[in-house]
Motif scaffolding. Structure first.
Motif, mmCIF file in Angstrom:
data_model
loop_
_atom_site.group_PDB
_atom_site.id
_atom_site.type_symbol
_atom_site.label_atom_id
_atom_site.label_comp_id
_atom_site.label_asym_id
_atom_site.label_seq_id
_atom_site.Cartn_x
_atom_site.Cartn_y
_atom_site.Cartn_z
ATOM 1 N N THR A 11 45.964 47.243 33.141
ATOM 2 C CA THR A 11 44.997 46.443 32.402
ATOM 3 C C THR A 11 44.137 45.672 33.395
ATOM 4 N N GLU A 12 43.400 44.673 32.901
ATOM 5 C CA GLU A 12 42.537 43.879 33.772
ATOM 6 C C GLU A 12 42.710 42.406 33.449
ATOM 7 N N ARG A 13 42.572 41.570 34.464
ATOM 8 C CA ARG A 13 42.563 40.129 34.307
ATOM 9 C C ARG A 13 41.551 39.538 35.292
ATOM 10 N N ARG A 14 40.950 38.447 34.903
ATOM 11 C CA ARG A 14 39.901 37.832 35.723
ATOM 12 C C ARG A 14 40.407 37.466 37.114
ATOM 13 N N ARG A 33 40.983 40.562 40.647
ATOM 14 C CA ARG A 33 40.027 41.288 41.517
ATOM 15 C C ARG A 33 40.067 42.795 41.310
ATOM 16 N N GLY A 34 40.713 43.266 40.287
ATOM 17 C CA GLY A 34 40.821 44.700 40.046
ATOM 18 C C GLY A 34 41.904 44.973 39.024
ATOM 19 N N PRO A 35 42.415 46.199 38.981
ATOM 20 C CA PRO A 35 43.434 46.553 37.994
ATOM 21 C C PRO A 35 44.698 45.705 38.143
ATOM 22 N N LEU A 95 51.380 42.469 38.560
ATOM 23 C CA LEU A 95 50.999 42.763 39.936
ATOM 24 C C LEU A 95 49.501 43.046 40.022
ATOM 25 N N ALA A 96 48.854 42.409 40.997
ATOM 26 C CA ALA A 96 47.428 42.618 41.243
ATOM 27 C C ALA A 96 47.267 43.193 42.644
ATOM 28 N N PRO A 97 47.285 44.518 42.796
ATOM 29 C CA PRO A 97 47.252 45.122 44.134
ATOM 30 C C PRO A 97 46.040 44.734 44.969
ATOM 31 N N GLU A 98 44.866 44.638 44.344
ATOM 32 C CA GLU A 98 43.667 44.324 45.118
ATOM 33 C C GLU A 98 43.715 42.903 45.670
#
Length: 254
Positions: free
Chosen positions: A195-198, A201-203, A220-223
Motif C-alpha cells: 500500500t502507500e502512506r505519506r 516515500r514509496g510503497p 515497512l517502508a523500504p524507500e
C-alpha cells in the motif's frame, strides 16, 4: 498428486498460492483440520494430505480471479518446497533464513517451555478474564505461520525487506523486488500487503498475524529504510497494536 486433482486445480500455480489467488478455501475442511491437532504422522505428510484433499475438490474461484486469503494454500506451498528440495519446511527455514541471518532466538510453535514461565505466554479472554495458554496451531500449519521470534530476530527479518541487511547474501535485489510485487490489479504480493502512506516515500509493506493467542503487525517502508514491528501476547489486540504502530510512526517519521 496430478492424477487425483480436480481439473480446475491443475491451473493453480505456486505464485497464485503465495498471492492468495489460488481459489482454495481459507482452511482445510473441518474434520481434517481437527485431525491435524492429533496427527500421528510427520508435518510433511500432513501437508501432503491437505494438498491431496483440497486439490481434489472444486475450487472456490478460478485461479488468479480474486483474492481469497488461504492458510491452506501456504501449507500446500510448503509441501511443494518439501517435494522439490527434499527436506522439511522447518529444516529449510533454519538453513536458508534463520541461520544466515543469525536468528538464534527463533523457533516453531509457542515460545518457551510449558513447564516454566521463561517467556511470555499467549492469552485468550474467557468470561471477561485474560487467561494465559501455552498453545499454538498444529505444527503442520507452519508455512502459514507457526514461527516465534524475539523482537531482535524479527527485526533482522524485516531488515531484509528494508534493503538494509546483507547478512548471508540470501536475498538478491531481483528476488526482493519480486517478493514485494503484487499481481495486476492486486495489492497482495508474496506475503505482503502493498500500500502507500505519506510518511513512507514509496510503497509500504504491511501484514498482520495471529494464532488467536498472540497478535502482531509489521509496517515497512523500504524507500525510507524505516519499519515498525508491534506484538502483543493477546490474540484480540489488533486495535491496541495498530494504535502503538501509529504512535511510533508519528514519533519517528512525521
Amino acid at each position: 498428486l496430478a492424477s487425483s486433482m480436480h481439473p480446475s486445480a491443475r491451473e493453480v500455480s505456486l505464485a497464485s498460492l503465495l498471492w492468495h489467488r489460488s481459489g482454495l478455501p481459507a482452511s482445510p475442511p473441518a474434520p481434517l483440520w481437527a485431525r491435524l491437532f492429533r496427527y500421528d504422522g510427520s508435518d510433511g505428510e500432513a501437508r501432503l494430505e491437505v494438498a491431496r484433499a483440497l486439490l481434489a475438490a472444486p475450487l472456490e474461484a478460478a485461479p488468479g480471479a480474486r483474492f481469497l486469503y488461504s492458510n491452506a494454500g501456504y501449507m500446500i506451498a510448503g509441501a511443494v518446497g518439501e517435494a522439490v528440495v527434499g527436506s522439511s519446511w522447518q529444516q529449510q527455514m533454519r538453513a536458508r533464513l534463520f541461520d544466515p541471518l543469525g536468528m538464534s532466538q527463533t523457533g516453531f510453535g509457542p515460545p518457551g517451555d510449558e513447564a516454566a514461565v521463561d517467556h511470555p505466554w499467549g492469552h485468550v479472554v474467557r468470561d471477561g478474564e485474560r487467561q494465559p495458554v501455552f498453545f499454538d496451531n498444529p505444527s503442520s500449519l507452519g508455512p502459514a505461520g507457526t514461527v516465534h521470534a524475539s523482537l531482535k530476530d524479527w527485526a533482522k527479518f524485516a531488515a531484509l525487506h528494508l534493503q538494509i541487511a546483507t547478512e548471508g547474501g540470501i536475498l538478491s535485489e531481483r528476488s526482493r523486488q519480486r517478493l514485494r510485487a503484487p499481481p495486476r490489479a492486486g495489492r497482495y504480493a508474496h506475503g505482503w500487503m502493498v500500500t502507500e502512506r505519506r510518511w513512507a516515500r514509496g510503497p509500504v509493506l504491511t501484514h498482520t498475524g495471529s494464532n488467536t493467542l498472540w497478535f502482531c503487525v509489521a509496517w515497512l517502508a523500504p524507500e525510507a529504510g524505516f519499519g515498525v514491528l508491534v506484538t502483543c501476547n493477546q490474540g484480540d489486540a489488533a486495535a491496541a497494536c495498530d494504535a502503538v504502530a501509529a504512535a511510533c510512526v508519528r514519533r519517528f517519521r512525521d
